[in-house]
Design an enzyme around this catalytic site. Structure first.
Site, short mmCIF file in Angstrom:
data_model
loop_
_atom_site.label_atom_id
_atom_site.label_comp_id
_atom_site.label_asym_id
_atom_site.label_seq_id
_atom_site.Cartn_x
_atom_site.Cartn_y
_atom_site.Cartn_z
N GLY C 232 0.80 -1.21 0.00
CA GLY C 232 0.00 0.00 0.00
C GLY C 232 0.84 1.27 0.00
O GLY C 232 2.07 1.22 0.12
N HIS C 233 0.16 2.40 -0.11
CA HIS C 233 0.89 3.67 -0.17
C HIS C 233 1.53 4.03 1.16
O HIS C 233 1.04 3.66 2.22
CB HIS C 233 0.00 4.81 -0.68
N ASN C 234 2.65 4.72 1.08
CA ASN C 234 3.38 5.23 2.24
C ASN C 234 4.02 4.14 3.10
O ASN C 234 4.52 4.43 4.18
CB ASN C 234 2.47 6.08 3.14
#
Lengths: 336, 336, 336
Positions: C232-234
């Protein structure tokens, strides 16, 4: 952009000195030229450590940093980011390195990158951006302003709405999984239906959405799917539903509107999930859910019931000991 | 097509008026020109609501709609659909926008779409349809009448049988996942083997099948895989086995013939699953299974045992209360 | 290659007759011209059945087959395989059937296959091999000697290190999954960050790695990911971490160095997993883990605690019977 302009744009109130802002970042990484936000009061202390030039907040903060007080600071911040970093318009036209069938209809305001394949009878509307490696099958149709990132595959006759974003590697309209034993081997149930996708839908990378056997697999408008999601044939998904990464919806399931299927969850075939239901992460829904239910576990049960059961689960060995102790005490009594 | 012809074709008996049928659909969506079917007597009441022009059924139904009584109505219906909606033959030849290495062997009756890449020494047999964006690696070989949908990748030297259907985005022959620590970092175990796939295999969108380290990953004939399935290196899968969406088979596992791995299931590395076993949805098989076993849960246990345990699970908090009550009663007795 | 040379190369001791070896295989499939290995003494008996021409072993074996005694026979064998089957250098240059933007920087020693798309401002370093169907977005950068297998998509501005291997169909840098309700529909949180991938990283087929909303999703060096993994992002992932097939790491999770996430596992959003942790197969980590923890189950708990609980779980119906028996015995006592 001046903070006073931003405040006006967001319908918020500026507290502190007006100044120019050129970027947006997280509270941890923002610099003095960035605006940031505080959505969750839990992180209020971070305000004292940030280097941000301004903060969007739902309530007045004790800090000298200029603040914009506004309702729903997270939404406001998202709007700011859109404003500060606008999408670059893509105006490439139709590449000569693309293959466009002479009988396909491609709007002159669509952008077709090299190595795209657009089959006979396909329709690409104005404002569409079709990145390299995409395949649009015979008679398929892509609505206005929809973006297909690289290597998206849309099988024949499938229909996508407008303003959709489809990420790289997504497959729309592959055959549903249907076979019946003919006595010697699996006989393939022909998959002659299609997929119909609404407007404002976003589909994450490498998702797979199967066509219906005879009718349509239907994805409502404003549905948002994360990466690696699987949608079986004949499924219907209501508007505004959110499906998080690596979840799967089996054939003929009916998912209502405003449903949330959290990460790595699943819904069994032919199951009906009511409007507004939430399946927690890893939940496996195997029976129909009335509207508004929150479920967890596999097979999924009421979320609170699951929490209580789960709480006992980890102490099961302890429970066995207590039962054994009871048995011994009773044995002692009985042998008296 | 006349119902009498259809009945003859299916070896069934026509009851009611002979008439022309031009399509096939579900019992809910069929129109008077469509044929439909009733496979599960549970849905018998739907017969009274359908607009279908004819019904294929295993038993005589109380209705005026013309019926064809035949054994296995679902299989009969599937055959009808194949007959009524035949696959359009694809006769594109070899596109000049494809790259075909001069030392590749492509049968003149194969169809190679634009943007396909066929490497040195690869063999594409007659009747193959290789859609845009496919990559066939060095020395790989694709059997007669096999279809590769868009963006399928076949790494070097892998072998596909005949009459296979491989859906979009499938990767066959990527490196198995093998590393060993060399004291400073992970040392890659070279993956020099191949993948061998039998005949009549169907592979769903975005599946991944890894090559063996030294020998072969083997997929038997008539194996059917749904979307997003992962097959590790050195796995062998027997003929007729079915693997439903988002399941994974870890390295060196041996899956027998006629096995069913239901959706989101998994088989651990080096495990042997006997012929005819069924792993239910979400099952995680971590120990060898003798032929014919049905298992559920993680770690997977006998399906009926799992059902019973699962049944207790959700009432665990209740169980704790009963134990506490027993403890109190005994305390009361002891303190007498 | 002579066994004496191999022994010298591996720093091992040759026992038995020196001879020429031309291949490497498993103990089961090796022929007299092959070298094999015995890493696990458990399989010692297989030595008596093998046809191998030589064996690498950690200890002297009772056999007439020539042996090379060396520390870490598995690593030694892997090194032998690399030596006996060297990668063929790929020297195709930049294909005229590729699209390379005039403002992209492609090193003259990179190999760009047909149907590759390299956007404006992208950088491809020397020794890179970019297979057909790959897409390198605007301003993206690929480090020295990195290989992108067919149909890999790297979105704009993402950065890959050197000596990486990215398998077919991987998507790097698609939008993170972030939306907020604006009162009428989901408002997309702009995903303006990037993905930064270290050196010596291997990524399996059809994995998806999302870009950060504002900053960077970071994959450390020597990270190894199996197929169909979702990041996922980050997210940040430390060096040397291993993520096995079909696992998922949700947004903003922080995974330490040397972590192992086994197959089909998951880590929830914003969770911190300490260095050296292991999440067993199917584990779902929902709370922070201190360094070195081994966890199992969902929600993941200490591995040994899980084993004990799991052990009771399958006998839950038995437990219910014991409780019922206790209740009856107490009832009998009470009614005395």
């Amino acid at each position: 952009m001046l903070l006073s302009e931003i405040a006006k744009h967001l319908g918020g109130v500026l507290i502190g000195i007006d100044q120019d802002i050129s970027g947006a970042s997280t509270i941890e990484e923002a610099t003095p030229s960035d605006i940031t936000f505080l959505a969750n009061p839990k992180y209020r202390d971070k305000v004292h450590e940030t280097s941000a030039g301004a903060i969007i907040s739902g309530e007045k903060l004790e800090t000298d940093i200029p603040q914009i007080i506004a309702k729903d600071p997270y939404l406001c911040f998202a709007r700011m980011v859109s404003l500060l970093y606008p999408e670059k318009p893509i105006i490439e036209g139709i590449s000569e390195q693309a293959y466009v069938h002479p009988d396909a209809e491609v709007d002159e305001n669509a952008c077709i990158f090299p190595h795209v394949y657009i089959a006979q009878g396909a329709t690409i509307s104005g404002g569409c951006v079709i990145y390299p490696g995409c395949f649009i099958g015979e008679g398929a149709s892509i609505g206005r302003n929809t973006t297909l990132h690289p290597n998206v595959v849309v099988y024949d006759r499938c229909i996508l709405g407008r303003e959709c974003i489809v990420h790289a590697g997504v497959v729309i309209g592959s055959d549903g999984f249907g076979f019946t034993w003919d006595g010697e081997k699996h006989f393939k149930i022909p998959q002659k239906g299609i997929v119909i996708i609404g407007d404002y839908v976003e589909i994450g990378s490498n998702c797979t959405i199967d066509r219906a056997a005879l009718t349509s697999t239907r994805i409502g408008s404003d549905v948002k799917m994360d990466n690696l999601v699987q949608i079986g044939h004949n499924v219907t998904i209501g508007d505004h539903t959110i499906i998080v990464a690596q979840s799967g919806v089996a054939g003929s399931a009916r998912i209502g509107t405003g449903v949330v299927l959290a990460a790595q969850s699943g819904v069994a075939g032919h199951i009906s999930v009511g409007d507004g239901c939430t399946a927690a992460g890893r939940a496996g829904v195997t029976s129909d859910l009335p509207p508004g239910k929150i479920v967890s576990g596999f097979p999924a049960i009421d979320h609170r019931q699951w929490l209580r059961a789960q709480n006992v689960y980890k102490d099961l060995p302890e429970l066995v000991k207590r039962i054994r102790a009871l048995e011994r005490r009773l044995d002692a009594i009985d042998s008296d």
